[in-house]
Design a protein around this motif. Structure first.
Motif, PDB file in Angstrom:
ATOM      1  N   THR A   1       0.696  -1.165  -0.046  1.00 22.29           N
ATOM      2  CA  THR A   1       0.017  -0.055   0.038  1.00 22.29           C
ATOM      3  C   THR A   1       0.792   1.176   0.041  1.00 22.29           C
ATOM      4  OG1 THR A   1      -0.059  -0.132   2.461  1.00 22.29           O
ATOM      5  CG2 THR A   1      -2.142  -1.078   1.098  1.00 22.29           C
ATOM      6  N   THR A   2       2.265   0.997  -0.562  1.00 23.99           N
ATOM      7  CA  THR A   2       2.958   2.279  -0.385  1.00 23.99           C
ATOM      8  C   THR A   2       2.330   3.487  -1.294  1.00 23.99           C
ATOM      9  OG1 THR A   2       4.756   0.883  -0.616  1.00 23.99           O
ATOM     10  CG2 THR A   2       5.210   3.171  -1.585  1.00 23.99           C
ATOM     11  N   LEU A   3       1.722   3.113  -2.532  1.00 24.57           N
ATOM     12  CA  LEU A   3       1.114   4.456  -3.258  1.00 24.57           C
ATOM     13  C   LEU A   3      -0.221   4.508  -2.948  1.00 24.57           C
ATOM     14  CD1 LEU A   3       2.340   2.781  -6.809  1.00 24.57           C
ATOM     15  CD2 LEU A   3       3.558   4.622  -5.334  1.00 24.57           C
ATOM     16  N   GLY A   4      -0.814   3.705  -2.197  1.00 25.79           N
ATOM     17  CA  GLY A   4      -2.393   4.053  -1.958  1.00 25.79           C
ATOM     18  C   GLY A   4      -2.904   2.660  -1.351  1.00 25.79           C
ATOM     19  N   PRO A   5      -4.463   2.990  -1.295  1.00 27.86           N
ATOM     20  CA  PRO A   5      -5.013   1.609  -0.753  1.00 27.86           C
ATOM     21  C   PRO A   5      -5.089   0.591  -1.922  1.00 27.86           C
ATOM     22  CG  PRO A   5      -6.563   3.504  -1.410  1.00 27.86           C
ATOM     23  CD  PRO A   5      -5.026   4.125  -1.401  1.00 27.86           C
ATOM     24  N   ALA A   6      -5.013  -0.668  -1.335  1.00 28.45           N
ATOM     25  CA  ALA A   6      -5.094  -1.712  -2.239  1.00 28.45           C
ATOM     26  C   ALA A   6      -6.298  -2.121  -3.002  1.00 28.45           C
ATOM     27  CB  ALA A   6      -4.394  -3.116  -1.418  1.00 28.45           C
ATOM     28  N   LEU A   7      -6.089  -2.210  -4.399  1.00 24.36           N
ATOM     29  CA  LEU A   7      -7.296  -2.474  -5.251  1.00 24.36           C
ATOM     30  C   LEU A   7      -7.025  -3.754  -5.905  1.00 24.36           C
ATOM     31  CD1 LEU A   7      -9.743  -1.403  -6.976  1.00 24.36           C
ATOM     32  CD2 LEU A   7      -8.087  -0.634  -8.638  1.00 24.36           C
ATOM     33  N   GLY A   8      -8.134  -4.594  -5.956  1.00 26.31           N
ATOM     34  CA  GLY A   8      -8.162  -5.791  -6.475  1.00 26.31           C
ATOM     35  C   GLY A   8      -9.414  -6.398  -6.566  1.00 26.31           C
ATOM     36  N   GLY A   9      -9.731  -7.278  -7.410  1.00 26.28           N
ATOM     37  CA  GLY A   9     -11.160  -7.787  -7.680  1.00 26.28           C
ATOM     38  C   GLY A   9     -11.432  -9.060  -6.731  1.00 26.28           C
ATOM     39  N   THR A  10     -12.553  -9.367  -6.524  1.00 27.53           N
ATOM     40  CA  THR A  10     -13.069 -10.497  -5.834  1.00 27.53           C
ATOM     41  C   THR A  10     -13.183 -11.735  -6.937  1.00 27.53           C
ATOM     42  OG1 THR A  10     -13.993  -9.391  -4.120  1.00 27.53           O
ATOM     43  CG2 THR A  10     -14.784 -11.731  -4.461  1.00 27.53           C
TER      44      THR A  10
ATOM     45  N   LYS B   1      -6.251  -8.530  -3.359  1.00 28.16           N
ATOM     46  CA  LYS B   1      -6.938  -9.273  -3.785  1.00 28.16           C
ATOM     47  C   LYS B   1      -7.823 -10.112  -3.011  1.00 28.16           C
ATOM     48  CE  LYS B   1      -7.908 -10.460  -8.337  1.00 28.16           C
ATOM     49  NZ  LYS B   1      -8.061  -9.560  -9.381  1.00 28.16           N
ATOM     50  N   SER B   2      -9.020 -10.372  -3.304  1.00 30.24           N
ATOM     51  CA  SER B   2      -9.771 -11.269  -2.434  1.00 30.24           C
ATOM     52  C   SER B   2     -10.397 -12.554  -3.247  1.00 30.24           C
ATOM     53  CB  SER B   2     -11.007 -10.395  -1.641  1.00 30.24           C
ATOM     54  OG  SER B   2     -11.886  -9.928  -2.643  1.00 30.24           O
ATOM     55  N   VAL B   3     -10.628 -13.462  -2.502  1.00 32.03           N
ATOM     56  CA  VAL B   3     -11.327 -14.826  -2.883  1.00 32.03           C
ATOM     57  C   VAL B   3     -12.352 -15.363  -2.301  1.00 32.03           C
ATOM     58  CG1 VAL B   3      -9.215 -15.577  -4.317  1.00 32.03           C
ATOM     59  CG2 VAL B   3      -9.509 -16.528  -2.029  1.00 32.03           C
ATOM     60  N   ILE B   4     -13.397 -15.737  -2.841  1.00 31.82           N
ATOM     61  CA  ILE B   4     -14.394 -16.528  -1.968  1.00 31.82           C
ATOM     62  C   ILE B   4     -14.365 -17.960  -2.357  1.00 31.82           C
ATOM     63  CG2 ILE B   4     -16.794 -16.721  -1.588  1.00 31.82           C
ATOM     64  CD1 ILE B   4     -17.277 -13.704  -2.532  1.00 31.82           C
ATOM     65  N   VAL B   5     -14.239 -18.927  -1.601  1.00 38.15           N
ATOM     66  CA  VAL B   5     -14.130 -20.234  -2.038  1.00 38.15           C
ATOM     67  C   VAL B   5     -15.622 -20.806  -1.742  1.00 38.15           C
ATOM     68  CG1 VAL B   5     -13.002 -22.334  -1.027  1.00 38.15           C
ATOM     69  CG2 VAL B   5     -11.758 -20.087  -0.710  1.00 38.15           C
TER      70      VAL B   5
ATOM     71  N   ILE C   1      -9.993  -2.076  -1.584  1.00 34.30           N
ATOM     72  CA  ILE C   1     -11.069  -1.856  -2.444  1.00 34.30           C
ATOM     73  C   ILE C   1     -11.272  -2.862  -3.543  1.00 34.30           C
ATOM     74  CG2 ILE C   1     -11.828  -0.208  -4.069  1.00 34.30           C
ATOM     75  CD1 ILE C   1      -9.915   2.124  -3.223  1.00 34.30           C
ATOM     76  N   THR C   2     -12.372  -3.444  -3.606  1.00 33.32           N
ATOM     77  CA  THR C   2     -12.747  -4.551  -4.484  1.00 33.32           C
ATOM     78  C   THR C   2     -13.522  -4.112  -5.735  1.00 33.32           C
ATOM     79  OG1 THR C   2     -13.219  -6.970  -4.482  1.00 33.32           O
ATOM     80  CG2 THR C   2     -14.948  -5.581  -3.631  1.00 33.32           C
ATOM     81  N   ALA C   3     -13.526  -5.054  -6.697  1.00 30.40           N
ATOM     82  CA  ALA C   3     -14.323  -5.179  -7.778  1.00 30.40           C
ATOM     83  C   ALA C   3     -14.642  -6.566  -8.549  1.00 30.40           C
ATOM     84  CB  ALA C   3     -13.728  -4.041  -8.594  1.00 30.40           C
ATOM     85  N   GLU C   4     -14.792  -6.731  -9.606  1.00 29.19           N
ATOM     86  CA  GLU C   4     -15.170  -8.050 -10.294  1.00 29.19           C
ATOM     87  C   GLU C   4     -14.011  -8.904 -10.541  1.00 29.19           C
ATOM     88  OE1 GLU C   4     -18.501  -5.514 -12.129  1.00 29.19           O
ATOM     89  OE2 GLU C   4     -16.563  -5.332 -11.520  1.00 29.19           O
ATOM     90  N   ASP C   5     -14.154  -9.980 -10.687  1.00 27.66           N
ATOM     91  CA  ASP C   5     -13.120 -10.868 -11.178  1.00 27.66           C
ATOM     92  C   ASP C   5     -13.805 -12.160 -11.604  1.00 27.66           C
ATOM     93  OD1 ASP C   5      -9.766 -11.048 -11.348  1.00 27.66           O
ATOM     94  OD2 ASP C   5     -10.383 -13.075 -10.805  1.00 27.66           O
TER      95      ASP C   5
END
Length: 243
Positions: A34-43, A80-84, A111-115
């Motif tokens: 998170t050096t540059l900012g909040p972590a962004l990555g889809g679910t 990144k996040s995952v739902i199992v 912050i999340t979004a689609e994956d």
């Protein structure tokens, strides 16, 4: 799996797990940097063969998002996040609201979004529990077409470097995967006159792509042996590695 060793080796800041027994929710959030900012990555919603496989995927994908944000010059980090579980599940609201509550505990750090396995409609359920979500209906929506266009212009840049011209006409491209990104990518390539070879674990998706683009279909195992000018890994990932 030695989780701390994996985090130290790849430079991750956090790995969080959550379980909501009321709806069978099993979630993982990985924050790389998170050096540059909040972590962004889809679910990503996927039936992993083991918890280790799910954790490994989350860590790998989060790290990739750090590099993407840095290369793009935007003030965001990588997560990144995952739902199992089974991503064909019908009762999605309770599951994604549980995921939203999990994300909310991080207070904007992620912050999340689609994956893979998720959609803008799923993001709307997350939005009921947290504001830290993108890819909403009527706003940025499904990122797949934009992702596909980025892959397409990347191919053209690579072609110009390799062959002196960015034209892909007459070239052969092997596409692994037949999901949203792969479908849009194949449409761009087909329009330019590319010879396509495609594969996916979902045979119906492959049939649709063959009908739309005239691509040759091969089995998932055979895609690596196809003669092609360009290989496009549009499936789960990690297919280009040291092996």
């Amino acid at each position: 799996m030695d989780i701390f060793a994996s985090m130290q080796r790849l430079g991750h800041e956090q790995l969080l797990l959550s379980h909501d027994p009321s709806c069978g929710y099993l979630g993982i959030i990985a924050i790389h940097d998170t050096t540059l900012g909040p972590a962004l990555g889809g679910t990503r919603f996927w039936r992993y063969e083991s918890t280790d496989a799910a954790v490994t995927d989350a860590l790998r994908l989060a790290r990739g998002m750090t590099y993407k944000a840095a290369v793009a010059g935007i003030n965001l980090g990588g997560g990144k996040s995952v739902i199992v579980g089974d991503n064909t599940r019908v009762d999605r609201e309770v599951l994604f609201r549980a995921h939203g509550r999990f994300i909310e505990t991080l207070n904007g750090r992620y912050i999340t979004a689609e994956d893979i396995g998720t959609s803008p409609a799923d993001m709307e359920y997350i939005k009921l529990e947290t504001d830290h979500v993108a890819g909403l209906l009527g706003l940025s929506g499904d990122p797949s077409p934009v992702t596909a266009y980025g892959v397409y212009v990347g191919m053209k840049a690579a072609a110009k470097h390799r062959w002196g011209s960015d034209s892909l006409a007459g070239k052969s491209v092997a596409v692994q995967g037949a999901g949203k990104v792969a479908t849009s990518l194949c449409q761009y390539l087909h329009t330019e006159g590319v010879e396509l070879t495609v594969t996916d674990i979902d045979g119906e998706k492959v049939k649709r792509l063959v009908a739309e683009t005239g691509a040759k279909a091969v089995s998932p195992e055979a895609i690596y042996d196809q003669p092609a000018d360009v290989y496009a890994p549009c499936a789960l990932g990690a297919t280009i590695n040291d092996d």
